[in-house]
Scaffold this motif. Structure first.
Motif, PDB file in Angstrom:
ATOM      1  N   PRO A  18     -15.878 -29.789 -23.936  1.00 46.61           N
ATOM      2  CA  PRO A  18     -16.212 -31.266 -23.986  1.00 46.61           C
ATOM      3  C   PRO A  18     -17.007 -31.385 -23.004  1.00 46.61           C
ATOM      4  N   GLY A  21     -19.142 -36.951 -21.964  1.00 47.34           N
ATOM      5  CA  GLY A  21     -18.519 -37.778 -21.149  1.00 47.34           C
ATOM      6  C   GLY A  21     -19.826 -38.230 -20.397  1.00 47.34           C
ATOM      7  N   LEU A  22     -19.605 -39.639 -19.763  1.00 43.31           N
ATOM      8  CA  LEU A  22     -20.765 -40.442 -19.232  1.00 43.31           C
ATOM      9  C   LEU A  22     -20.759 -40.084 -17.698  1.00 43.31           C
ATOM     10  N   LYS A  35     -23.997 -33.846 -16.089  1.00 45.37           N
ATOM     11  CA  LYS A  35     -23.392 -33.329 -14.864  1.00 45.37           C
ATOM     12  C   LYS A  35     -23.095 -31.584 -15.095  1.00 45.37           C
ATOM     13  N   LYS A  69     -27.675 -35.685 -24.084  1.00 43.12           N
ATOM     14  CA  LYS A  69     -27.234 -34.436 -23.514  1.00 43.12           C
ATOM     15  C   LYS A  69     -27.200 -33.066 -24.285  1.00 43.12           C
ATOM     16  N   LEU A 116     -15.321 -41.796 -26.488  1.00 44.73           N
ATOM     17  CA  LEU A 116     -14.153 -42.227 -26.519  1.00 44.73           C
ATOM     18  C   LEU A 116     -12.841 -41.955 -26.066  1.00 44.73           C
ATOM     19  N   LEU A 118     -11.416 -37.997 -23.884  1.00 41.88           N
ATOM     20  CA  LEU A 118     -11.163 -36.627 -23.843  1.00 41.88           C
ATOM     21  C   LEU A 118     -10.382 -35.966 -25.032  1.00 41.88           C
ATOM     22  N   ALA A 121     -12.781 -36.381 -27.815  1.00 45.68           N
ATOM     23  CA  ALA A 121     -13.896 -35.255 -27.929  1.00 45.68           C
ATOM     24  C   ALA A 121     -13.262 -34.011 -28.417  1.00 45.68           C
ATOM     25  N   LEU A 138     -12.741 -27.601 -19.737  1.00 47.74           N
ATOM     26  CA  LEU A 138     -13.638 -29.091 -19.377  1.00 47.74           C
ATOM     27  C   LEU A 138     -15.026 -28.458 -18.781  1.00 47.74           C
TER      28      LEU A 138
END
Ligand code: UTP
Length: 310
Positions: A18, A21-22, A35, A69, A116, A118, A121, A138
């Motif tokens: 996943p 994320g932001l 990231k 991304k 929304l 983990l 995702a 992760l």
């Protein structure tokens, strides 16, 4: 059902990463750069993670990406133009390194329309995964390649079925940053525990143990139904922990391996910097020179601090 009834004897063969994320803890760097693509020396974090999966025999990797991304996927494509230039220059080492990224694994992608949580995702991976157990890695942490964790998790899950988690031992003041497990000893060996409950980010006083969940999971396909039934929880997000807690309550066995190797957490500037320095020092091509510079730098800092105090 008992643990034995859940066991399949077969290792999971697919992984989900996943990475949609932001990354708010790393802003503003992560406004335009995911990231997961921040470099640790000369490889992006995401490559270390795909290498970790591949080293454990998992070469079917699904990347869950989101808005802004898409560049993550490009990293695993061939680059004939770059390869041709390196060939012309006779730079065999870099040529091999560039080619390797496209040969590590079969990379598939799917989108999480909105970040929304983990759990959500992982949920978007359902159709790619099908009915078998699978690994979740992760996108912002990885372990030392010389102290692998995934192979033991995959083997354990084939024996126990259900969910297999990975834990690190944390100090009391750190429990508030992690999911913490309540556990009892298991029949499967030292450093393997049976999980009886999970608490999200408890204070030191409320923590049922010092075992913190880290970003590697082996999950059965029944997690997808549990995710569908999970309402937004902490932070308004659909939490994987809540979906796992449902399975636990329904009798799915949950085991955990206490990992005693070295883990790099690159989701925040401090952990990221530590990862860069530690890996740079270990690199055969850079380590000696970088380590020398680093110790001189640290000595100079200490001297300056001493001078300022005196
Ligand atoms: P994190 O909570 O560490 O990532 O999730 P984040 O939300 O991007 O970062 P912060 O907390 O705002 O700084 C762990 C992993 O799960 C992915 C992230 O991309 C990260 O790799 N994730 C998280 C998703 O794919 N979707 C989500 O909705 C949330």
């Amino acid at each position: 059902m008992t643990t034995q009834a859940h066991a399949t004897g077969r290792r999971a063969v697919k992984a989900v990463i996943p990475a949609a994320g932001l990354a708010t803890r790393f802003l503003p760097a992560t406004k335009a750069v995911p990231k997961e693509l921040l470099p640790v020396v000369d490889r992006p974090v995401l490559q270390y993670i795909v290498e970790e999966a591949a080293a454990a025999g998992i070469t079917d990797v699904l990347l869950v990406t989101g808005r802004g991304k898409t560049s993550m996927v490009d990293h695993f494509d061939r680059r004939p133009d770059v390869e041709a230039r390196l060939e012309e220059k006779g730079d065999k080492a870099r040529l091999a390194a560039v080619r390797r990224t496209s040969e590590l694994a079969d990379i598939y992608t799917c989108r999480q329309g909105e970040p929304l949580g983990l759990g959500h995702a992982v949920g978007v991976a359902a159709s790619h995964i099908g009915d078998n157990a699978f690994a979740v890695l992760l996108g912002d942490e990885f372990v030392d390649e010389e102290q692998p964790l995934l192979p033991a998790m995959l083997e354990l899950q084939a024996r126990t079925g259900g969910i297999v988690l990975a834990f690190i031992e944390v100090a009391p003041e750190e429990t508030g940053r992690y999911g913490i497990a309540s556990v009892k000893p298991s029949e499967f060996g030292e450093d393997i525990v049976e999980v009886t409950g999970l608490v999200e980010k408890p204070s030191a006083a409320e923590a049922p143990s010092n075992l913190a969940v880290v970003g590697r999971y082996i999950l059965p396909a029944t997690i997808f139904e549990a995710i569908n039934n999970t309402k937004p929880g902490s932070g308004g997000e659909i939490q994987l922990t809540d979906a796992m807690a449902q399975l636990l309550a329904d009798g799915t066995p949950v085991h955990g391996i206490v990992y005693r190797g070295h883990r790099y957490d690159t989701g925040m500037p401090l952990g990221y910097l530590q990862a860069v320095v530690e890996i740079a020092v270990k690199r055969p091509d850079l380590g000696a020179e970088f380590g020398q510079w680093l110790s001189e730098f640290v000595a100079k800092q200490a001297k300056n601090a001493g001078g300022a105090q005196g």
